[in-house]
Design a protein around this motif. Structure first.
Motif, PDB file in Angstrom:
ATOM      1  N   GLY B 255      44.781  22.087  23.590  1.00 34.56           N
ATOM      2  CA  GLY B 255      45.702  23.043  23.620  1.00 34.56           C
ATOM      3  C   GLY B 255      46.653  22.971  24.870  1.00 34.56           C
ATOM      4  N   GLY B 256      47.478  23.595  25.124  1.00 31.55           N
ATOM      5  CA  GLY B 256      48.246  23.561  26.403  1.00 31.55           C
ATOM      6  C   GLY B 256      48.855  22.325  26.606  1.00 31.55           C
ATOM      7  N   GLY B 257      49.353  21.494  25.656  1.00 38.61           N
ATOM      8  CA  GLY B 257      50.057  20.440  25.687  1.00 38.61           C
ATOM      9  C   GLY B 257      49.289  19.009  26.211  1.00 38.61           C
ATOM     10  N   VAL B 258      47.841  19.247  26.342  1.00 33.43           N
ATOM     11  CA  VAL B 258      47.207  18.185  26.783  1.00 33.43           C
ATOM     12  C   VAL B 258      47.000  17.089  25.602  1.00 33.43           C
ATOM     13  N   THR B 259      47.335  15.882  25.756  1.00 35.96           N
ATOM     14  CA  THR B 259      46.945  15.019  24.627  1.00 35.96           C
ATOM     15  C   THR B 259      46.187  13.805  25.211  1.00 35.96           C
ATOM     16  N   LEU B 260      45.072  13.172  24.440  1.00 36.03           N
ATOM     17  CA  LEU B 260      44.320  12.239  24.716  1.00 36.03           C
ATOM     18  C   LEU B 260      44.332  11.219  23.502  1.00 36.03           C
ATOM     19  N   ASN B 261      43.887  10.048  23.892  1.00 35.75           N
ATOM     20  CA  ASN B 261      43.695   9.234  22.644  1.00 35.75           C
ATOM     21  C   ASN B 261      42.310   9.546  22.057  1.00 35.75           C
ATOM     22  N   VAL B 262      42.149   9.572  20.836  1.00 34.76           N
ATOM     23  CA  VAL B 262      40.859   9.736  20.236  1.00 34.76           C
ATOM     24  C   VAL B 262      40.062   8.481  20.674  1.00 34.76           C
ATOM     25  N   PRO B 263      38.936   8.865  21.112  1.00 33.78           N
ATOM     26  CA  PRO B 263      37.937   7.965  21.695  1.00 33.78           C
ATOM     27  C   PRO B 263      37.629   6.710  20.624  1.00 33.78           C
ATOM     28  N   GLN B 264      37.580   5.329  20.923  1.00 36.91           N
ATOM     29  CA  GLN B 264      37.356   4.338  20.128  1.00 36.91           C
ATOM     30  C   GLN B 264      36.380   4.423  19.085  1.00 36.91           C
ATOM     31  N   GLN B 265      35.226   4.986  19.689  1.00 37.44           N
ATOM     32  CA  GLN B 265      34.081   5.093  18.683  1.00 37.44           C
ATOM     33  C   GLN B 265      34.256   6.160  17.744  1.00 37.44           C
ATOM     34  N   ILE B 301      43.581  13.119  33.860  1.00 40.29           N
ATOM     35  CA  ILE B 301      44.267  14.372  33.638  1.00 40.29           C
ATOM     36  C   ILE B 301      44.320  15.101  35.076  1.00 40.29           C
ATOM     37  N   GLU B 302      45.510  15.688  35.131  1.00 41.24           N
ATOM     38  CA  GLU B 302      45.640  16.623  36.106  1.00 41.24           C
ATOM     39  C   GLU B 302      45.195  17.893  35.938  1.00 41.24           C
ATOM     40  N   MET B 303      44.316  18.587  36.928  1.00 43.41           N
ATOM     41  CA  MET B 303      43.883  19.818  36.738  1.00 43.41           C
ATOM     42  C   MET B 303      43.830  20.536  38.250  1.00 43.41           C
ATOM     43  N   THR B 304      44.106  21.932  37.982  1.00 43.06           N
ATOM     44  CA  THR B 304      44.249  22.869  38.989  1.00 43.06           C
ATOM     45  C   THR B 304      42.592  23.384  39.242  1.00 43.06           C
ATOM     46  N   VAL B 305      42.123  23.218  40.488  1.00 40.47           N
ATOM     47  CA  VAL B 305      40.683  23.687  40.826  1.00 40.47           C
ATOM     48  C   VAL B 305      40.695  25.066  41.144  1.00 40.47           C
ATOM     49  N   VAL B 306      40.014  25.951  40.507  1.00 39.48           N
ATOM     50  CA  VAL B 306      40.007  27.414  40.623  1.00 39.48           C
ATOM     51  C   VAL B 306      38.900  27.538  41.300  1.00 39.48           C
ATOM     52  N   LEU B 307      37.523  27.018  41.322  1.00 38.01           N
ATOM     53  CA  LEU B 307      36.608  27.309  42.281  1.00 38.01           C
ATOM     54  C   LEU B 307      35.721  25.903  42.553  1.00 38.01           C
ATOM     55  N   GLY B 319      37.784  24.366  36.734  1.00 41.95           N
ATOM     56  CA  GLY B 319      39.134  24.021  36.475  1.00 41.95           C
ATOM     57  C   GLY B 319      39.414  24.753  35.020  1.00 41.95           C
ATOM     58  N   ALA B 320      40.926  24.775  34.918  1.00 43.97           N
ATOM     59  CA  ALA B 320      41.200  25.228  33.570  1.00 43.97           C
ATOM     60  C   ALA B 320      41.917  23.975  32.986  1.00 43.97           C
ATOM     61  N   LEU B 321      41.684  23.771  31.693  1.00 44.05           N
ATOM     62  CA  LEU B 321      42.033  22.689  30.940  1.00 44.05           C
ATOM     63  C   LEU B 321      42.401  22.903  29.518  1.00 44.05           C
ATOM     64  N   ALA B 322      43.659  22.915  29.144  1.00 39.88           N
ATOM     65  CA  ALA B 322      43.885  23.226  27.682  1.00 39.88           C
ATOM     66  C   ALA B 322      43.543  24.693  27.449  1.00 39.88           C
ATOM     67  N   GLY B 323      43.716  25.434  28.745  1.00 39.65           N
ATOM     68  CA  GLY B 323      43.385  27.020  28.348  1.00 39.65           C
ATOM     69  C   GLY B 323      41.825  27.185  28.345  1.00 39.65           C
ATOM     70  N   GLN B 324      41.209  26.374  28.730  1.00 41.08           N
ATOM     71  CA  GLN B 324      39.532  26.687  28.810  1.00 41.08           C
ATOM     72  C   GLN B 324      39.197  26.302  29.846  1.00 41.08           C
ATOM     73  N   GLU B 325      38.080  26.950  30.437  1.00 38.79           N
ATOM     74  CA  GLU B 325      37.212  26.687  31.572  1.00 38.79           C
ATOM     75  C   GLU B 325      36.437  25.419  31.673  1.00 38.79           C
ATOM     76  N   VAL B 326      36.758  24.613  32.490  1.00 40.43           N
ATOM     77  CA  VAL B 326      35.791  23.439  32.214  1.00 40.43           C
ATOM     78  C   VAL B 326      35.244  22.930  33.732  1.00 40.43           C
ATOM     79  N   GLN B 327      34.191  22.333  33.739  1.00 39.64           N
ATOM     80  CA  GLN B 327      33.421  21.934  35.185  1.00 39.64           C
ATOM     81  C   GLN B 327      33.518  20.325  35.179  1.00 39.64           C
ATOM     82  N   ALA B 328      33.835  19.984  36.420  1.00 39.96           N
ATOM     83  CA  ALA B 328      33.899  18.651  36.725  1.00 39.96           C
ATOM     84  C   ALA B 328      32.846  18.442  37.895  1.00 39.96           C
ATOM     85  N   LYS B 329      32.350  17.132  38.151  1.00 39.22           N
ATOM     86  CA  LYS B 329      31.654  16.738  39.427  1.00 39.22           C
ATOM     87  C   LYS B 329      32.243  16.065  40.425  1.00 39.22           C
ATOM     88  N   MET B 330      32.118  16.079  41.582  1.00 33.15           N
ATOM     89  CA  MET B 330      32.757  15.345  42.650  1.00 33.15           C
ATOM     90  C   MET B 330      31.671  14.730  43.237  1.00 33.15           C
TER      91      MET B 330
END
Lengths: 298, 363
Positions: B255-265, B301-307, B319-330
């Motif tokens: 959603g939200g115009g984000v496009t990825l390659n389908v992973p090879q596997q 992927i570019e993403m805005t950090v919310v918290l 952050g929000a990606l494709a309209g849904q909340e996701v969590q990333a690790k730094m």
């Protein structure tokens, strides 16, 4: 004229003090005082004659008094134990009922709702040797062809009184023990099952210790009740025949109001109060021990 | 020690079926954890093994014997309850020895067994105390001691740690694991806490709504969740899930115009137009410059950090990606301000694709 200024706390407490004095304190002191006089209801001036401990000595040396005392203890012992066992059994059975238990619990309390005087009349009729239900039934079914003197024979009369007492009050035990059963957590019972207990062992080692505080509460309440038993006996046998079912309080009542010897009756009353106090303290000690046992604190 | 087998076991309360014909084979000395959200039937299953619940259908076998109709006392099992279920009127020593006393063992045998169990669980100095005078952790140890004195064939644990505080829970987890190594017995352990499941189990059985969703070693279920439920239930933080559609050109349109390659596997396992769910863990979405070196396929992927949630050695970024909340690790974290836009690396070799309809893994 200077007005007497009473401290505020005293003024605030005064209504309570007046009421308690009128209702409790003064009658108590008066009755205690009168037990040291030959006070007779028919001769008011006897209230002012001090005779020391004469009434107490007379009571203590009176074989009839001790016989009535002993009979009361006997009634207390047998009635309480039978009620406890029956109440326990009843509670365990009702606890197993899954459908209609509420109705059953209400039903169980019916005997408690009758006035003891009426219960007395009811059993006086049931055990009557001529027109009574029991004798009629026994004779019609061919078990007996004589009129059994249920309320005349000393042992049978005592049995009849205990029967009436048990009929009225077993539900007190059943209700309190049932409350105890409801309060037992499920986990220890299941742990006992897993630990290898048969149903009887579970009851003996887990359920019963949990119930003991409730049983002792019921015993304490009922011991006070039975120790002052009067109405059922008064109605069923009037302490007779020939004093053979006389209990302490029927004897005291007769001495005070029939023979009008109020001073003597009060002295006997004070002695028998100790019976009630003794049983109460005894059961409360047991209760506390049972609660400590369960880690509920003293 | 014994094997435990559940064959098509079901449980109904009236018309309501809560366990639907489950099959489970538990080996000698295996530590199996039943895990799932509350109401999934895991405790009911355990209680059926214990004999505390009757079995509506199927068979439960302990060793070679069908035990469906045996009372708990004849199954040679022992159980640790969530609320300890100690006998409050007995001392610790009496609690430990109770089952042996019921079994008619001599006082010498009881004393020896109690002393042994108390030594294993460091309870020796508390033997004379009543349970009321013990702390939560000590009570739990007594409950375990009561289970081990008998040397049963199977140990059953019903959420034994859920009444303890976090620190004590971590400590007791280690003790349970040690205990298992020491006494070598088959253990069936029920919990709703996936951390307990992951850390304790030889094999995890994930249940939902009275069905087994997946079973396997902790790593298997973590690395290869069979469906989205397992993917979100196992692992902390839960796996990120994003809905998407496979395109004609082999890309994955989120959603939200984000496009990825389908992973090879997964390219051979998807078809254009298929609705899929993309799943990846926070560990596989890391800000550029704060990630592990990624070999193989990845996406920027570019993403805005919310918290952000700093945890010390790492920081969790929401952050929000494709309209849904996701969590990333730094990793090697630096302070991040809310609203900051960052570039992230998504490790495509580690992502999961689930079918959009069945929610099952496309692996």
């Amino acid at each position: 004229m200077s007005r007497l200024k009473l401290p505020q706390w005293f003024v605030l407490l005064l209504p309570a003090i007046i009421i308690l004095s009128a209702v409790v304190l003064i009658p108590l002191l008066l009755s205690l005082y009168s037990s040291f006089t030959p006070y007779r209801l028919t001769r008011p001036e006897t209230l002012y004659k001090w005779i020391g401990t004469f009434n107490y000595e007379k009571a203590i040396t009176n074989a009839n008094f001790w016989a009535a005392f002993g009979r009361t203890v006997l009634l207390l012992t047998i009635a309480l134990n039978v009620e406890m066992l029956l109440g326990l059994g009843l509670a365990l059975l009702v606890n197993r009922v899954t459908w209609g238990q509420r109705g059953l619990r209400t039903l169980m309390m019916f005997p408690m709702m009758f006035s003891p005087v009426l219960v007395g009349f009811q059993f006086k009729f049931i055990f009557n040797d001529n027109v009574g239900l029991v004798n009629n039934a026994l004779q019609s079914l061919g078990f007996s062809d004589v009129a059994i003197p249920w309320l005349v024979d000393a042992n049978l009369a005592m049995f009849s009184i205990i029967f009436a007492e048990v009929w009225t009050s077993t539900s007190v035990f059943a209700i309190l023990i049932l409350a105890g059963l409801f309060a037992i957590p499920r986990d220890p019972l299941e742990a006992a099952k897993v630990d290898g207990c048969t149903p009887w062992q579970t009851f003996r080692h887990i359920t019963l210790p949990y119930l003991m505080p409730f049983i002792y509460i019921a015993l304490a309440i009922r011991s006070l009740d039975v120790a002052r038993a009067y109405d059922i006996v008064q109605i069923m046998t009037n302490g007779g025949p020939a004093r053979r079912t006389e209990l302490i309080w029927t004897m005291i009542g007769r001495t005070g109001y029939v023979d009008a010897k109020m001073g003597y009756a009060n002295a006997m009353g004070y002695i028998s109060i100790f019976l009630a106090i003794f049983f109460t303290i005894y059961f409360f000690k047991k209760l506390n021990a049972a609660r400590t046992e369960l880690g509920m604190g003293g | 020690m014994a094997q435990v087998h559940l064959k098509n076991v079901s449980k109904s309360y009236g018309a309501l079926e809560v366990v639907h014909g489950i099959n489970l084979d538990i080996d000698h000395n295996e530590f199996v954890v039943l895990v799932g959200p509350s109401g999934c039937g895991k405790s009911t299953t355990l209680r059926m093994i214990a004999g505390l619940e009757s079995i509506t259908g199927g068979d439960v076998l302990i060793g070679e014997n069908i035990v469906n109709d045996l009372p708990p006392r004849d199954r040679n099992i022992s159980m640790v309850f969530q609320n300890y279920a100690l006998y409050p009127h007995m001392t610790v020593g009496e609690n430990l020895g109770f089952s042996l006393k019921i079994a008619g063992k001599s006082q010498d045998q009881i004393d020896a067994a109690v002393a042994e169990a108390a030594a294993i669980l460091s309870l020796t100095e508390y033997l004379e105390r009543k349970p009321g005078a013990l702390s939560g952790g000590q009570r739990q140890r007594v409950a375990m001691g009561r289970a081990i004195v008998r040397h049963p064939d199977v140990f059953l644990f019903d959420e034994p740690l859920s009444n303890l505080d976090a620190k004590l829970r971590a400590q007791m987890r280690v003790e349970i694991k040690k205990l298992h190594q020491k006494i070598q017995t088959t253990i069936v352990y029920v919990t709703h806490d996936q951390v307990e499941a992951m850390t304790l189990a030889d094999r995890i059985v994930i249940m939902r709504d009275g069905h087994i969703e997946q079973q396997g070693t902790p790593l298997e279920v973590f690395e290869a969740p069979a469906n989205t439920f397992v993917a979100t239930f196992i692992g902390s933080p839960p796996m990120n899930l994003l809905d998407g559609i496979v395109q004609q050109d082999g890309t994955l349109q989120l959603g939200g115009g984000v496009t990825l390659n389908v992973p090879q596997q997964y390219t051979a396992k998807t078809r254009p137009g298929q609705k899929v769910v993309l799943g990846f863990r926070a560990d596989n979405l890391m800000p550029c410059g704060h990630s592990l070196p990624m070999e193989g396929e990845s996406a920027e992927i570019e993403m805005t950090v919310v918290l952000s949630e700093p945890l010390g050695t790492e920081t969790l970024l929401f952050g929000a990606l494709a309209g849904q909340e996701v969590q990333a690790k730094m990793l090697n974290p630096r302070p991040v301000s809310n609203g900051e836009r960052m570039m992230f690396n998504l490790d495509l070799t580690r992502v999961h694709l689930f079918d959009g309809e069945s929610q099952k893994s496309l692996r």
